[in-house]
Design an enzyme around this catalytic site. Structure first.
Site, short mmCIF file in Angstrom:
data_model
loop_
_atom_site.label_atom_id
_atom_site.label_comp_id
_atom_site.label_asym_id
_atom_site.label_seq_id
_atom_site.Cartn_x
_atom_site.Cartn_y
_atom_site.Cartn_z
N ASP A 83 12.63 -67.16 72.70
CA ASP A 83 11.49 -66.37 73.17
C ASP A 83 10.27 -67.21 73.56
O ASP A 83 9.16 -66.69 73.65
CB ASP A 83 11.08 -65.38 72.09
CG ASP A 83 10.68 -66.05 70.77
OD1 ASP A 83 10.56 -67.29 70.74
OD2 ASP A 83 10.50 -65.33 69.77
N GLU A 105 20.39 -65.77 71.74
CA GLU A 105 19.46 -65.09 70.84
C GLU A 105 18.77 -63.94 71.58
O GLU A 105 17.56 -63.75 71.52
CB GLU A 105 18.43 -66.07 70.27
CG GLU A 105 17.71 -65.57 69.02
CD GLU A 105 16.62 -66.51 68.56
OE1 GLU A 105 16.82 -67.17 67.53
OE2 GLU A 105 15.56 -66.56 69.23
N GLU A 119 5.59 -64.14 72.53
CA GLU A 119 7.04 -64.21 72.43
C GLU A 119 7.75 -62.90 72.77
O GLU A 119 8.84 -62.92 73.36
CB GLU A 119 7.44 -64.68 71.02
CG GLU A 119 7.17 -66.15 70.75
CD GLU A 119 5.74 -66.42 70.30
OE1 GLU A 119 5.43 -67.60 70.04
OE2 GLU A 119 4.94 -65.46 70.22
N HIS A 202 1.56 -70.68 61.71
CA HIS A 202 0.93 -71.33 62.86
C HIS A 202 0.96 -70.48 64.13
O HIS A 202 0.54 -70.93 65.18
CB HIS A 202 1.65 -72.66 63.16
CG HIS A 202 3.09 -72.47 63.55
ND1 HIS A 202 4.11 -72.56 62.64
CD2 HIS A 202 3.66 -72.19 64.73
CE1 HIS A 202 5.26 -72.34 63.26
NE2 HIS A 202 5.02 -72.11 64.54
N ARG A 204 0.29 -68.04 67.22
CA ARG A 204 -0.92 -67.76 67.98
C ARG A 204 -1.57 -66.45 67.56
O ARG A 204 -2.79 -66.32 67.51
CB ARG A 204 -0.57 -67.75 69.47
CG ARG A 204 -1.75 -67.71 70.42
CD ARG A 204 -1.27 -67.79 71.85
NE ARG A 204 -0.63 -69.05 72.16
CZ ARG A 204 -1.25 -70.11 72.66
NH1 ARG A 204 -2.55 -70.04 72.92
NH2 ARG A 204 -0.61 -71.22 72.90
N HIS A 236 0.59 -77.26 61.21
CA HIS A 236 0.71 -77.50 62.65
C HIS A 236 -0.50 -78.28 63.14
O HIS A 236 -1.62 -78.06 62.68
CB HIS A 236 0.83 -76.16 63.38
CG HIS A 236 1.40 -76.24 64.76
ND1 HIS A 236 0.69 -76.74 65.82
CD2 HIS A 236 2.62 -75.90 65.25
CE1 HIS A 236 1.44 -76.69 66.91
NE2 HIS A 236 2.62 -76.19 66.59
#
Length: 372
Positions: A83, A105, A119, A202, A204, A236
Protein backbone atom coordinates in the site's frame (compact mmCIF):
# COMPACT_ATOMS: atom_id res chain seq x y z
CA UNK A 1 8.31 -9.34 -1.72
CA UNK A 2 11.70 -11.00 -1.10
CA UNK A 3 10.31 -14.58 -1.00
CA UNK A 4 8.47 -13.96 -4.29
CA UNK A 5 11.69 -12.71 -5.90
CA UNK A 6 13.56 -15.75 -4.60
CA UNK A 7 10.86 -18.09 -5.92
CA UNK A 8 10.94 -16.46 -9.37
CA UNK A 9 14.71 -16.82 -9.52
CA UNK A 10 14.48 -20.47 -8.42
CA UNK A 11 11.94 -21.21 -11.14
CA UNK A 12 14.15 -19.59 -13.77
CA UNK A 13 16.63 -22.47 -13.41
CA UNK A 14 14.31 -24.83 -15.29
CA UNK A 15 11.70 -22.53 -16.87
CA UNK A 16 11.98 -19.53 -19.22
CA UNK A 17 11.35 -16.96 -16.47
CA UNK A 18 13.13 -13.61 -16.73
CA UNK A 19 12.47 -11.63 -13.54
CA UNK A 20 13.88 -8.14 -13.01
CA UNK A 21 13.95 -6.37 -9.65
CA UNK A 22 13.29 -2.63 -9.61
CA UNK A 23 13.51 -0.74 -6.32
CA UNK A 24 12.45 2.87 -5.90
CA UNK A 25 14.38 3.47 -2.67
CA UNK A 26 11.46 5.40 -1.25
CA UNK A 27 13.21 4.70 2.08
CA UNK A 28 16.87 4.15 1.28
CA UNK A 29 18.14 3.17 4.72
CA UNK A 30 15.27 0.72 5.27
CA UNK A 31 15.65 -0.84 1.83
CA UNK A 32 19.36 -1.63 1.63
CA UNK A 33 19.52 -3.78 4.76
CA UNK A 34 16.66 -5.97 3.48
CA UNK A 35 18.37 -6.42 0.11
CA UNK A 36 21.53 -7.55 1.91
CA UNK A 37 19.64 -9.88 4.22
CA UNK A 38 17.89 -11.71 1.38
CA UNK A 39 20.80 -11.51 -1.07
CA UNK A 40 18.86 -9.47 -3.65
CA UNK A 41 20.71 -7.34 -6.20
CA UNK A 42 18.31 -4.95 -7.98
CA UNK A 43 18.44 -4.68 -11.73
CA UNK A 44 17.13 -1.11 -11.48
CA UNK A 45 17.37 1.38 -8.61
CA UNK A 46 15.36 4.57 -9.08
CA UNK A 47 16.97 6.15 -5.98
CA UNK A 48 14.18 8.66 -5.38
CA UNK A 49 14.86 9.14 -1.66
CA UNK A 50 14.86 12.78 -0.55
CA UNK A 51 14.75 14.22 2.95
CA UNK A 52 11.21 14.71 4.31
CA UNK A 53 9.68 14.14 0.88
CA UNK A 54 5.91 14.23 0.35
CA UNK A 55 3.76 11.50 -1.19
CA UNK A 56 3.36 13.73 -4.25
CA UNK A 57 7.12 13.88 -4.72
CA UNK A 58 7.42 10.11 -4.33
CA UNK A 59 4.64 9.47 -6.85
CA UNK A 60 5.98 11.87 -9.46
CA UNK A 61 9.50 10.48 -9.11
CA UNK A 62 8.34 6.88 -9.55
CA UNK A 63 6.18 7.72 -12.59
CA UNK A 64 8.96 9.62 -14.34
CA UNK A 65 11.79 7.16 -13.64
CA UNK A 66 9.85 3.94 -14.17
CA UNK A 67 8.45 4.87 -17.60
CA UNK A 68 11.67 4.36 -19.62
CA UNK A 69 12.32 1.02 -17.88
CA UNK A 70 8.87 -0.25 -18.83
CA UNK A 71 9.33 0.95 -22.40
CA UNK A 72 12.68 -0.82 -22.65
CA UNK A 73 11.85 -4.15 -21.00
CA UNK A 74 8.29 -4.73 -22.27
CA UNK A 75 7.37 -6.92 -19.31
CA UNK A 76 4.45 -9.34 -19.28
CA UNK A 77 3.75 -8.55 -15.64
CA UNK A 78 4.65 -5.93 -13.05
CA UNK A 79 4.29 -7.12 -9.44
CA UNK A 80 3.67 -4.59 -6.69
CA UNK A 81 3.30 -5.26 -2.97
CA UNK A 82 1.06 -3.60 -0.40
CA UNK A 83 0.00 0.00 0.00
CA UNK A 84 2.93 2.40 -0.36
CA UNK A 85 2.93 5.41 -2.65
CA UNK A 86 5.45 3.46 -4.73
CA UNK A 87 2.77 0.79 -5.27
CA UNK A 88 0.14 3.25 -6.46
CA UNK A 89 2.54 5.07 -8.81
CA UNK A 90 4.14 1.89 -10.18
CA UNK A 91 0.71 0.41 -10.89
CA UNK A 92 -0.30 3.53 -12.77
CA UNK A 93 2.97 3.59 -14.73
CA UNK A 94 2.48 -0.06 -15.72
CA UNK A 95 -1.08 0.65 -16.82
CA UNK A 96 0.08 3.56 -18.98
CA UNK A 97 2.67 1.22 -20.54
CA UNK A 98 0.08 -1.47 -21.24
CA UNK A 99 1.64 -3.99 -18.83
CA UNK A 100 -0.44 -6.31 -16.65
CA UNK A 101 -0.24 -5.68 -12.90
CA UNK A 102 -0.22 -8.30 -10.16
CA UNK A 103 -1.05 -6.84 -6.74
CA UNK A 104 0.47 -8.79 -3.85
CA UNK A 105 -1.28 -8.29 -0.49
CA UNK A 106 -4.43 -7.14 -2.28
CA UNK A 107 -7.85 -6.35 -0.85
CA UNK A 108 -7.06 -5.01 2.62
CA UNK A 109 -9.45 -2.21 3.51
CA UNK A 110 -10.43 0.07 6.39
CA UNK A 111 -13.11 1.75 4.23
CA UNK A 112 -11.89 5.11 5.53
CA UNK A 113 -9.82 6.90 2.92
CA UNK A 114 -8.02 9.00 5.55
CA UNK A 115 -6.98 6.07 7.78
CA UNK A 116 -4.34 4.93 7.17
CA UNK A 117 -3.20 7.93 5.13
CA UNK A 118 -2.18 7.71 2.33
CA UNK A 119 -2.04 3.91 2.35
CA UNK A 120 -5.78 3.19 2.08
CA UNK A 121 -6.08 5.09 -1.21
CA UNK A 122 -2.74 3.78 -2.49
CA UNK A 123 -4.03 0.24 -2.03
CA UNK A 124 -7.37 1.02 -3.67
CA UNK A 125 -5.64 2.58 -6.70
CA UNK A 126 -3.57 -0.57 -7.16
CA UNK A 127 -6.75 -2.61 -6.78
CA UNK A 128 -8.54 -0.74 -9.55
CA UNK A 129 -5.61 -1.23 -11.94
CA UNK A 130 -4.56 -4.80 -11.07
CA UNK A 131 -5.14 -7.66 -13.51
CA UNK A 132 -4.50 -10.28 -10.82
CA UNK A 133 -5.15 -9.84 -7.10
CA UNK A 134 -3.12 -11.95 -4.68
CA UNK A 135 -5.29 -11.63 -1.57
CA UNK A 136 -3.73 -12.74 1.72
CA UNK A 137 -7.01 -13.78 3.36
CA UNK A 138 -10.63 -14.71 2.68
CA UNK A 139 -11.79 -11.35 4.06
CA UNK A 140 -9.51 -9.48 1.65
CA UNK A 141 -10.97 -11.54 -1.19
CA UNK A 142 -14.50 -10.61 -0.12
CA UNK A 143 -13.57 -6.91 -0.09
CA UNK A 144 -12.44 -7.16 -3.71
CA UNK A 145 -15.56 -9.02 -4.80
CA UNK A 146 -17.74 -6.35 -3.16
CA UNK A 147 -15.87 -3.77 -5.25
CA UNK A 148 -16.70 -5.62 -8.46
CA UNK A 149 -13.50 -7.62 -9.01
CA UNK A 150 -14.13 -10.91 -10.80
CA UNK A 151 -13.46 -14.05 -8.75
CA UNK A 152 -11.32 -15.34 -11.61
CA UNK A 153 -8.88 -12.50 -11.01
CA UNK A 154 -8.43 -13.22 -7.28
CA UNK A 155 -6.40 -15.93 -5.60
CA UNK A 156 -6.07 -16.31 -1.85
CA UNK A 157 -2.39 -16.94 -1.17
CA UNK A 158 -1.65 -15.99 2.41
CA UNK A 159 0.83 -13.16 2.82
CA UNK A 160 4.47 -13.61 1.73
CA UNK A 161 5.42 -11.51 4.75
CA UNK A 162 4.90 -14.75 6.72
CA UNK A 163 7.21 -16.61 4.30
CA UNK A 164 9.87 -13.97 4.99
CA UNK A 165 9.20 -13.99 8.73
CA UNK A 166 9.64 -17.75 9.05
CA UNK A 167 12.95 -17.66 7.19
CA UNK A 168 14.34 -14.74 9.18
CA UNK A 169 13.16 -16.07 12.55
CA UNK A 170 15.20 -19.22 11.94
CA UNK A 171 18.42 -17.25 11.41
CA UNK A 172 20.80 -16.85 14.39
CA UNK A 173 19.92 -14.03 16.77
CA UNK A 174 22.17 -11.06 15.94
CA UNK A 175 24.53 -9.95 18.74
CA UNK A 176 23.09 -6.42 18.87
CA UNK A 177 19.79 -7.85 20.18
CA UNK A 178 21.57 -9.73 22.96
CA UNK A 179 23.50 -6.57 23.81
CA UNK A 180 20.33 -4.47 23.85
CA UNK A 181 18.47 -6.83 26.15
CA UNK A 182 21.37 -7.22 28.57
CA UNK A 183 22.59 -3.63 28.70
CA UNK A 184 20.93 -3.03 32.06
CA UNK A 185 22.43 -6.11 33.62
CA UNK A 186 20.49 -9.15 34.76
CA UNK A 187 17.10 -9.53 33.10
CA UNK A 188 15.49 -10.43 36.43
CA UNK A 189 14.70 -8.22 39.35
CA UNK A 190 14.05 -9.51 42.84
CA UNK A 191 10.48 -10.52 42.04
CA UNK A 192 10.10 -11.56 38.42
CA UNK A 193 11.52 -11.38 34.93
CA UNK A 194 11.57 -7.93 33.37
CA UNK A 195 9.10 -7.80 30.50
CA UNK A 196 10.27 -6.20 27.30
CA UNK A 197 7.67 -4.09 25.51
CA UNK A 198 8.50 -3.28 21.89
CA UNK A 199 7.04 -0.09 20.43
CA UNK A 200 6.95 1.07 16.81
CA UNK A 201 4.98 4.21 16.01
CA UNK A 202 5.71 6.38 13.00
CA UNK A 203 2.70 6.55 10.68
CA UNK A 204 1.89 9.87 9.05
CA UNK A 205 -1.67 9.84 10.41
CA UNK A 206 -0.23 9.82 13.97
CA UNK A 207 1.98 12.88 13.53
CA UNK A 208 1.29 15.59 16.11
CA UNK A 209 -1.09 15.08 19.00
CA UNK A 210 -1.71 11.32 18.51
CA UNK A 211 2.02 10.58 18.72
CA UNK A 212 2.34 12.82 21.76
CA UNK A 213 -0.49 10.86 23.43
CA UNK A 214 1.31 7.59 22.65
CA UNK A 215 4.50 8.91 24.24
CA UNK A 216 2.65 10.08 27.35
CA UNK A 217 1.10 6.62 27.69
CA UNK A 218 4.54 5.01 27.42
CA UNK A 219 5.86 7.37 30.06
CA UNK A 220 3.02 6.45 32.42
CA UNK A 221 3.58 2.72 31.85
CA UNK A 222 7.32 3.08 32.42
CA UNK A 223 6.83 5.03 35.63
CA UNK A 224 4.07 2.82 37.04
CA UNK A 225 5.76 -0.52 36.35
CA UNK A 226 9.27 0.84 36.93
CA UNK A 227 11.59 -2.18 37.22
CA UNK A 228 8.98 -4.65 35.96
CA UNK A 229 9.03 -3.53 32.33
CA UNK A 230 11.55 -2.23 29.83
CA UNK A 231 10.16 -0.32 26.85
CA UNK A 232 12.25 -0.48 23.67
CA UNK A 233 11.32 2.01 20.96
CA UNK A 234 13.19 2.03 17.62
CA UNK A 235 12.43 5.61 16.56
CA UNK A 236 11.88 6.53 12.91
CA UNK A 237 14.33 9.14 11.63
CA UNK A 238 11.58 11.39 10.25
CA UNK A 239 11.80 14.59 12.35
CA UNK A 240 8.02 14.49 12.82
CA UNK A 241 8.63 11.35 14.85
CA UNK A 242 12.19 11.64 16.15
CA UNK A 243 11.82 15.06 17.76
CA UNK A 244 8.60 14.63 19.78
CA UNK A 245 9.55 11.12 20.91
CA UNK A 246 12.94 12.24 22.20
CA UNK A 247 11.51 15.40 23.74
CA UNK A 248 8.95 13.43 25.75
CA UNK A 249 10.74 10.15 26.53
CA UNK A 250 14.47 10.75 26.56
CA UNK A 251 16.11 10.13 29.94
CA UNK A 252 13.47 7.78 31.40
CA UNK A 253 15.55 4.89 32.81
CA UNK A 254 13.43 1.98 31.59
CA UNK A 255 12.65 3.42 28.16
CA UNK A 256 15.32 2.73 25.58
CA UNK A 257 15.11 4.91 22.44
CA UNK A 258 17.19 3.46 19.63
CA UNK A 259 17.60 4.12 15.89
CA UNK A 260 15.45 2.10 13.48
CA UNK A 261 16.34 -1.58 13.43
CA UNK A 262 17.17 -3.69 10.43
CA UNK A 263 14.67 -6.45 9.70
CA UNK A 264 16.75 -9.32 11.14
CA UNK A 265 17.24 -7.79 14.60
CA UNK A 266 13.66 -6.47 14.60
CA UNK A 267 12.25 -9.97 14.11
CA UNK A 268 14.46 -11.36 16.86
CA UNK A 269 13.52 -8.51 19.18
CA UNK A 270 9.86 -9.32 18.52
CA UNK A 271 10.62 -12.93 19.45
CA UNK A 272 12.11 -11.78 22.76
CA UNK A 273 9.38 -9.26 23.60
CA UNK A 274 6.46 -9.82 25.94
CA UNK A 275 4.10 -7.40 24.21
CA UNK A 276 4.15 -5.17 21.12
CA UNK A 277 2.57 -1.74 20.71
CA UNK A 278 2.57 -0.57 17.10
CA UNK A 279 0.89 1.44 14.37
CA UNK A 280 2.57 -0.74 11.72
CA UNK A 281 0.51 -2.81 9.32
CA UNK A 282 3.03 -5.59 8.76
CA UNK A 283 3.75 -6.16 12.44
CA UNK A 284 0.05 -6.88 12.96
CA UNK A 285 0.65 -9.96 10.83
CA UNK A 286 4.19 -10.83 11.90
CA UNK A 287 3.96 -10.63 15.69
CA UNK A 288 1.05 -13.10 16.02
CA UNK A 289 3.15 -15.54 13.99
CA UNK A 290 5.63 -15.34 16.87
CA UNK A 291 2.95 -15.70 19.55
CA UNK A 292 3.12 -12.05 20.65
CA UNK A 293 0.01 -9.99 21.52
CA UNK A 294 -0.29 -6.71 19.62
CA UNK A 295 -1.97 -3.46 20.66
CA UNK A 296 -2.58 -1.35 17.55
CA UNK A 297 -2.00 2.37 18.04
CA UNK A 298 -4.53 3.41 15.42
CA UNK A 299 -8.26 4.09 15.26
CA UNK A 300 -8.93 1.51 12.51
CA UNK A 301 -7.07 -1.38 10.93
CA UNK A 302 -7.14 -2.86 7.45
CA UNK A 303 -6.37 -6.24 9.03
CA UNK A 304 -9.60 -7.18 10.85
CA UNK A 305 -8.78 -10.90 10.66
CA UNK A 306 -6.20 -10.48 13.42
CA UNK A 307 -8.72 -8.69 15.60
CA UNK A 308 -11.28 -11.43 14.98
CA UNK A 309 -8.72 -14.13 15.72
CA UNK A 310 -7.85 -12.41 19.02
CA UNK A 311 -4.16 -11.82 18.32
CA UNK A 312 -4.56 -8.05 17.91
CA UNK A 313 -6.56 -5.34 19.68
CA UNK A 314 -7.09 -1.85 18.26
CA UNK A 315 -6.61 0.63 21.12
CA UNK A 316 -6.36 4.00 19.35
CA UNK A 317 -4.12 6.87 20.41
CA UNK A 318 -5.72 8.14 23.62
CA UNK A 319 -3.36 7.88 26.57
CA UNK A 320 -5.81 6.38 29.06
CA UNK A 321 -6.91 3.58 26.72
CA UNK A 322 -3.36 2.61 25.82
CA UNK A 323 -2.32 2.47 29.48
CA UNK A 324 -5.40 0.47 30.46
CA UNK A 325 -5.05 -2.14 27.71
CA UNK A 326 -1.31 -2.61 28.23
CA UNK A 327 -1.80 -2.89 31.99
CA UNK A 328 -4.44 -5.56 31.47
CA UNK A 329 -1.94 -7.74 29.62
CA UNK A 330 0.84 -7.08 32.13
CA UNK A 331 -1.26 -7.71 35.24
CA UNK A 332 -3.58 -10.51 34.14
CA UNK A 333 -1.83 -13.63 32.77
CA UNK A 334 -5.11 -15.17 31.62
CA UNK A 335 -5.81 -12.18 29.34
CA UNK A 336 -2.27 -12.32 28.00
CA UNK A 337 -2.47 -16.03 27.25
CA UNK A 338 -5.72 -15.62 25.30
CA UNK A 339 -3.97 -13.28 22.86
CA UNK A 340 -0.61 -15.05 22.79
CA UNK A 341 -2.13 -18.42 21.95
CA UNK A 342 -4.60 -17.23 19.32
CA UNK A 343 -4.11 -18.46 15.75
CA UNK A 344 -2.41 -16.34 13.08
CA UNK A 345 -4.72 -16.16 10.02
CA UNK A 346 -2.23 -14.61 7.60
CA UNK A 347 -0.14 -17.35 6.11
CA UNK A 348 1.47 -20.77 6.09
CA UNK A 349 4.82 -19.89 4.51
CA UNK A 350 3.81 -20.89 0.96
CA UNK A 351 2.36 -17.63 -0.39
CA UNK A 352 5.28 -16.95 -2.73
CA UNK A 353 4.92 -20.38 -4.34
CA UNK A 354 1.21 -19.75 -4.96
CA UNK A 355 1.88 -16.33 -6.49
CA UNK A 356 4.53 -17.59 -8.89
CA UNK A 357 2.55 -20.69 -9.82
CA UNK A 358 -0.40 -18.48 -10.73
CA UNK A 359 1.73 -16.28 -12.97
CA UNK A 360 3.17 -19.34 -14.72
CA UNK A 361 -0.23 -20.98 -15.21
CA UNK A 362 0.54 -23.91 -12.93
CA UNK A 363 -1.77 -25.66 -10.44
CA UNK A 364 -1.95 -23.84 -7.11
CA UNK A 365 -2.17 -25.45 -3.69
CA UNK A 366 -5.17 -23.89 -1.85
CA UNK A 367 -4.49 -21.76 1.20
CA UNK A 368 -6.62 -22.72 4.17
CA UNK A 369 -6.64 -19.77 6.56
CA UNK A 370 -6.05 -20.77 10.17
CA UNK A 371 -8.95 -18.78 11.56
CA UNK A 372 -10.47 -19.47 14.97
Amino acid sequence: MAPVIQELHNRSKDKPVDAKVCVTAQHREMLDQVLRLFGITPDYDLNIMEENQTPTQVASGVLAKLEPILQKEKFDWVLVQGDTTTVAAASLAAFYAGVKVGHVEAGLRTHDKWRPFPEEINRRIAGVIADMHFAPTEEACKNLIREGVSKEKIIITGNPVIDALQWVANQPCPPEVETLLNMHGNLRNSQSEIRNILVTAHRRENFGRPLENICLALRDLANYYNKRVRIIYPVHLNPNVWEPVHNLLNGIPNIKLIPPLDYLPLVHLMKRSYLILTDSGGIQEEAPGLGKPVLVLREVTERPEAVEAGTVKVVGTEKERIVAEASLLIDRPEEYEKMAKAVNPYGDGKASKRIVSTLLGEPVEPFISNRV
